[in-house]
Design a protein around this motif. Structure first.
Motif, PDB file in Angstrom:
ATOM      1  N   GLU A  81       0.818  -1.201   0.000  1.00 29.65           N
ATOM      2  CA  GLU A  81       0.000   0.000   0.000  1.00 29.65           C
ATOM      3  C   GLU A  81       0.848   1.246   0.000  1.00 29.65           C
ATOM      4  OE1 GLU A  81      -3.082   0.543   2.793  1.00 29.65           O
ATOM      5  OE2 GLU A  81      -4.001  -1.392   2.403  1.00 29.65           O
ATOM      6  N   TRP A  82       0.400   2.214  -0.763  1.00 31.29           N
ATOM      7  CA  TRP A  82       1.054   3.515  -0.791  1.00 31.29           C
ATOM      8  C   TRP A  82       0.374   4.409   0.240  1.00 31.29           C
ATOM      9  CZ3 TRP A  82       5.480   3.828  -3.185  1.00 31.29           C
ATOM     10  CH2 TRP A  82       5.741   2.951  -4.230  1.00 31.29           C
ATOM     11  N   PRO A  83       1.046   5.440   0.679  1.00 31.40           N
ATOM     12  CA  PRO A  83       0.421   6.340   1.655  1.00 31.40           C
ATOM     13  C   PRO A  83      -0.703   7.151   1.004  1.00 31.40           C
ATOM     14  CG  PRO A  83       2.528   7.224   0.928  1.00 31.40           C
ATOM     15  CD  PRO A  83       2.406   5.849   0.336  1.00 31.40           C
ATOM     16  N   THR A  84      -1.577   7.655   1.835  1.00 33.02           N
ATOM     17  CA  THR A  84      -2.630   8.558   1.364  1.00 33.02           C
ATOM     18  C   THR A  84      -2.048   9.959   1.301  1.00 33.02           C
ATOM     19  OG1 THR A  84      -4.351   7.186   2.342  1.00 33.02           O
ATOM     20  CG2 THR A  84      -4.915   9.484   1.876  1.00 33.02           C
ATOM     21  N   HIS A  85      -2.219  10.598   0.150  1.00 33.67           N
ATOM     22  CA  HIS A  85      -1.699  11.943  -0.069  1.00 33.67           C
ATOM     23  C   HIS A  85      -2.839  12.952   0.012  1.00 33.67           C
ATOM     24  CE1 HIS A  85       2.003  10.110  -1.573  1.00 33.67           C
ATOM     25  NE2 HIS A  85       1.255   9.352  -2.361  1.00 33.67           N
ATOM     26  N   THR A  86      -2.590  14.104   0.591  1.00 33.23           N
ATOM     27  CA  THR A  86      -3.584  15.165   0.668  1.00 33.23           C
ATOM     28  C   THR A  86      -3.451  16.065  -0.551  1.00 33.23           C
ATOM     29  OG1 THR A  86      -3.517  15.140   3.080  1.00 33.23           O
ATOM     30  CG2 THR A  86      -4.429  17.109   2.038  1.00 33.23           C
ATOM     31  N   VAL A  87      -4.523  16.193  -1.316  1.00 39.35           N
ATOM     32  CA  VAL A  87      -4.552  17.111  -2.448  1.00 39.35           C
ATOM     33  C   VAL A  87      -4.908  18.499  -1.934  1.00 39.35           C
ATOM     34  CG1 VAL A  87      -5.659  17.675  -4.656  1.00 39.35           C
ATOM     35  CG2 VAL A  87      -5.200  15.293  -4.061  1.00 39.35           C
ATOM     36  N   CYS A  88      -5.951  18.564  -1.121  1.00 41.44           N
ATOM     37  CA  CYS A  88      -6.321  19.835  -0.516  1.00 41.44           C
ATOM     38  C   CYS A  88      -7.226  19.583   0.690  1.00 41.44           C
ATOM     39  CB  CYS A  88      -7.008  20.760  -1.511  1.00 41.44           C
ATOM     40  SG  CYS A  88      -8.559  20.142  -2.155  1.00 41.44           S
TER      41      CYS A  88
END
Length: 161
Positions: A21-28
């Motif tokens: 699993e990749w980390p969750t990234h914040t777009v905004c």
């Protein structure tokens, strides 16, 4: 000392390969709108950002996206799905690249090339649906191999009325 460094490097590489699993990234994350994404391709993550999240409601906004291709693109297909409470409520699919049918500037790119886009995007919708939901996006090539895959979590609390 060299043995310790080699063991550390092997441990890191094994840990990276074991991770699925990749980390969750914040777009905004603004007052009434939050958007996150996570790559659903266990082999590759990518970068994606929006200059101003509030611009999404104005129909055209600037994005930045980049990745290195693991597969060549002669034909490219997109499959989108809106998922609410685990149920798919809306689907869309389209060919983005193909002979005489190139909607994107990176059609025809080869494996190993870097894809990078910085510029405007228009969604073609009047408003972002209110609520919490997931948008699943998958790009596949002519061999039905995943080029990119992501799940976007959208939390929109903005009341348009």
């Amino acid at each position: 000392m060299k043995t310790a460094n080699v063991l550390l490097l092997i441990s890191v590489l094994l840990y990276i390969n074991a991770s699925t699993e990749w980390p969750t990234h914040t777009v905004c994350k603004e007052d009434n709108l939050e958007i996150y994404y996570k790559s659903c391709d266990p082999q590759q993550d990518f970068s994606f950002s929006i200059d101003h999240c509030s611009d999404i409601a104005t129909h055209t906004f600037d994005v930045k996206a980049a990745m290195t291709l693991r597969h060549s693109i002669k034909k490219l297909y997109v499959k989108l799905a809106m998922i609410i409470n685990g149920k798919t409520v809306l689907t869309y699919s389209d060919m983005l690249c193909g002979p005489g049918h190139n909607k994107l500037i990176f059609c025809g790119k080869k494996k190993g090339e870097r894809l990078q886009y910085e510029g405007p995007v228009t969604l073609g919708i009047k408003e972002i649906p209110q609520g919490d939901y997931t948008l699943s996006a998958k790009l596949t090539n002519e061999d039905d191999v995943t080029v990119a895959c992501a799940d976007f979590t959208v939390k929109n609390y903005l009341d348009y009325y």
